[in-house]
Design a protein around this motif. Structure first.
Motif, mmCIF file in Angstrom:
data_model
loop_
_atom_site.group_PDB
_atom_site.id
_atom_site.type_symbol
_atom_site.label_atom_id
_atom_site.label_comp_id
_atom_site.label_asym_id
_atom_site.label_seq_id
_atom_site.Cartn_x
_atom_site.Cartn_y
_atom_site.Cartn_z
ATOM 1 N N PHE A 12 -3.823 3.031 -4.654
ATOM 2 C CA PHE A 12 -3.628 2.292 -3.416
ATOM 3 C C PHE A 12 -2.253 1.634 -3.389
ATOM 4 C CE2 PHE A 12 -4.327 -0.863 -0.118
ATOM 5 C CZ PHE A 12 -5.114 -0.163 0.777
ATOM 6 N N PRO A 28 0.819 -1.213 0.000
ATOM 7 C CA PRO A 28 0.000 0.000 0.000
ATOM 8 C C PRO A 28 0.855 1.265 0.000
ATOM 9 C CG PRO A 28 -0.899 -1.597 1.538
ATOM 10 C CD PRO A 28 0.414 -2.153 1.075
ATOM 11 N N ASP A 66 -9.062 2.136 -9.532
ATOM 12 C CA ASP A 66 -7.938 1.819 -8.646
ATOM 13 C C ASP A 66 -7.245 3.071 -8.127
ATOM 14 O OD1 ASP A 66 -6.813 2.671 -11.006
ATOM 15 O OD2 ASP A 66 -5.283 1.104 -11.097
ATOM 16 N N MET A 91 -12.672 5.596 -3.834
ATOM 17 C CA MET A 91 -11.809 5.257 -4.961
ATOM 18 C C MET A 91 -12.569 5.475 -6.266
ATOM 19 S SD MET A 91 -9.002 4.024 -3.399
ATOM 20 C CE MET A 91 -8.144 3.096 -4.674
ATOM 21 N N GLN A 142 -4.896 -5.602 -3.279
ATOM 22 C CA GLN A 142 -4.663 -5.158 -1.905
ATOM 23 C C GLN A 142 -5.946 -4.697 -1.220
ATOM 24 O OE1 GLN A 142 -2.023 -5.222 -0.025
ATOM 25 N NE2 GLN A 142 -0.210 -5.269 -1.283
ATOM 26 N N THR A 143 -6.755 -3.921 -1.933
ATOM 27 C CA THR A 143 -7.962 -3.397 -1.299
ATOM 28 C C THR A 143 -8.898 -4.522 -0.874
ATOM 29 O OG1 THR A 143 -8.804 -3.071 -3.556
ATOM 30 C CG2 THR A 143 -7.953 -1.139 -2.407
ATOM 31 N N GLU A 144 -8.975 -5.575 -1.688
ATOM 32 C CA GLU A 144 -9.830 -6.708 -1.339
ATOM 33 C C GLU A 144 -9.304 -7.432 -0.114
ATOM 34 O OE1 GLU A 144 -11.011 -11.005 -3.344
ATOM 35 O OE2 GLU A 144 -10.741 -9.261 -4.661
ATOM 36 N N ILE A 162 -10.837 1.114 5.659
ATOM 37 C CA ILE A 162 -10.680 0.878 4.229
ATOM 38 C C ILE A 162 -12.014 1.082 3.514
ATOM 39 C CG2 ILE A 162 -10.171 -0.851 2.465
ATOM 40 C CD1 ILE A 162 -7.702 0.205 3.822
#
Length: 579
Positions: A109, A92, A271, A268, A250-252, A263
């Protein structure tokens, strides 16, 4: 403010104070306790670690000269060198920054390499670091001189070819781990008449559009290159040697655990962070710090799965298998080739956005058999098939043997020979027996298996600078870790590693590109474990060469430099604080 001397009483007859009246015997050193002697420091490399070191030295030290020799024509290290299509950080963005230089304006991100390089160049300029850095200069030899207590260096100007001498009291190696790229050991590689490219030396004018291209390797570089160039090439042949775990975005992954709530609040656009989100980061520092700390805590928590392979590791495996199966469209042939049998984390995880999906495109062929040799026109596979291509991209990584690029000759020979002929080992990843006044960033056994390298760099810089200050103020001419301390540390590492997923049956740069070799790149514990370890300085693990026959000569003339500071009664402010 006046001089130090003006703030202290005169010292009467101090110069004649001896142990027995004999002028040839011990004499008191005419300076206050805590006085820092002048030292010269040379640092190798102006990547992230080298730039951070400049800041750390300026913050905590006085009375020193410092020069950074950087082989490239610009600062940035690996982020200057790696410019291949799709290159980005696997961490991140807001946690891949220095704690002393927050950047609320990250675009994505996980930032692209160009944005990270811009961040490093910008802080270098705004902090006025360039006067300490000599670009396009490469150290080609270092030899310790015992009498002088100095390193004697040979430096090459890579533009003019001029070689000149330099010297220093302390040599700090910030050249990094994934920095010394290498061609794969394939017969006939340089017989190829088409375009031959390495991912870490990407030509600016390389045009892959409408060409038949082979990409060798499915490490982090290959995983990022393939989906980026796939829509533009005529045909892509992707040669992989082994399977690899590809993580969800990463976000998932961050939507599970302690960081989930914050989060979910992030806005967003695809991405990228929205302008509104970046404005909130800038306007609300508490919110921004909370976001960074939540993400950091989540990243640090991943270590638990490395040691709890049966429970957490198995849960991670199921998540990864489900993700990869879905991304590969249930294609059994690709699933057999890509989904590993070894534990999750055996190799460093790669998010690989779009990679798995691209493997099912009509213009991609995945080849899992070996390459027998390279011909003038392309590849000859072990089956005997010849695959003609216009360009070969080698995404085959780096020399991660930790062996220095140039001779570093300490008290017992060349460190290159020592580490070639045995397992590279260092004290707490940063100091080496029989190589005095030499410290390395991200050496053997640093905690680079998870988390941000920049945070790691900050901690080791503080540790090294603490040692430099000790040498400056306590009459220490040379320092090195004891051989038995490093031997015991290495023994602990080798006993610990089998309990981790890193020791699984996979080919990894943690093991210098082998499947079953010793794990030389990783710390035996979490990042927090390593940070905590560095806080507790173990002076008993070091050998010291003093500049006097009396170990307490540095106590000086009876006064302390603290008596001349702005708060000479500091001890009244924090009565419950331990030393």
């Amino acid at each position: 403010m006046g001089s130090f001397e003006s703030k202290l009483p005169a010292v009467v007859n101090a110069s004649t104070a001896t142990t027995n009246g004999d002028d040839t015997s011990y004499k008191v050193l005419e300076q206050p306790y805590g006085t820092a002697r002048q030292i010269r420091i040379v640092t190798i490399g102006a990547g992230a670690s080298g730039l951070n070191l400049i800041k750390t030295l300026r913050t905590h030290m006085t009375n020193y000269d410092h020069v950074v020799y950087e082989k490239n024509p610009e600062v940035g290290g690996t982020w200057y060198e790696n410019r291949y299509p799709g290159c980005q950080c696997d961490h991140p963005s807001h946690n891949y920054q220095f704690s002393w230089r927050p950047n609320p304006n990250w675009t994505k991100f996980s930032a692209d390499s160009t944005e990270i390089q811009e961040y490093l160049c910008r802080l270098c300029d705004e902090e006025g670091m360039r006067p300490e850095i000599k670009l396009s200069h490469e150290i080609i030899r270092a030899e310790w001189n015992e009498d002088l207590g100095e390193w004697l260096l040979k430096i090459k100007n890579t533009i003019t070819g001029e070689v000149f001498n330099d010297h220093c009291n302390f040599l700090l190696n910030a050249s990094g781990i994934l920095n010394n790229w290498k061609w794969p050991a394939i017969t006939g590689l340089h017989d190829f008449k088409g375009e031959l490219v390495h991912s870490a030396s990407w030509p600016e004018n390389f045009d892959y559009n409408n060409k038949k291209v082979v990409v060798i390797g499915n490490g982090s570089s290959g995983v990022q290159i393939v989906p980026k160039i796939q829509p533009h090439v005529k045909e892509l042949v992707h040669v992989i040697r082994s399977s690899t775990w590809i993580a969800p975005p990463q976000t998932e992954r961050m939507l599970k655990g302690n960081s989930a709530e914050i989060i979910q609040s992030i806005k967003m656009d695809g991405d990228k962070f929205t302008t509104e989100q970046k404005d909130r980061f800038k306007a609300d520092n508490d919110y921004y710090r909370g976001f960074i700390k939540a993400v950091e805590e989540q990243v640090n928590a991943r270590f638990k799965a490395q040691v709890d392979v049966k429970t957490l590791g198995e849960a991670s495996r199921k998540i990864m298998v489900a993700h990869m199966t879905k991304a590969l469209g249930g294609n059994q042939e690709l699933m057999d080739a890509m989904i590993p049998k070894f534990p999750v984390g055996c190799r460093r995880l790669t998010p690989g956005v779009g990679y798995l999906e691209s493997l099912g495109k009509e213009n991609i062929r995945v080849v899992t058999q070996g390459i027998a040799k390279i011909t003038e026109k392309g590849l000859e596979l072990t089956s005997g098939e010849v695959v003609e291509v216009d360009a070969i991209i080698c995404a085959t990584g780096f020399d991660v043997s930790f062996c220095p690029r140039f001779p570093i000759i300490g008290r017992k020979g060349n460190l290159q020979d020592t580490w070639r002929n045995g397992i590279p080992s260092a004290y707490m990843s940063c100091a080496v027996p029989n190589v005095p006044n030499y410290f390395v960033f991200l050496g053997p056994s640093a905690p680079i298996g998870h988390g941000s390298v920049l945070t790691i760099s900050e901690h080791v810089a503080k540790y090294i600078v603490s040692m430099l200050k000790k040498c400056q103020t306590e009459g220490i001419k040379a320092v090195q870790p004891k051989e038995d301390a490093v031997r015991d540390f290495t023994e602990h590492i080798q006993a610990f590693m089998p309990r981790t997923s890193w020791s699984g049956n996979c080919r990894s740069w943690y093991k210098n590109g082998t499947a079953d070799g010793p794990i030389i790149a990783l710390h035996p514990g979490s990042r927090i474990h390593w940070f905590h370890m560095l806080e507790n300085f173990r002076g008993e693990d070091y050998e010291y060469t003093l500049d006097s026959n009396n170990r307490f000569r540095f106590l000086g003339n009876g006064f302390s430099v603290k008596e001349a500071e702005e708060n000479p009664t500091w001890y009244l402010d924090t009565p419950n604080k331990l030393f």
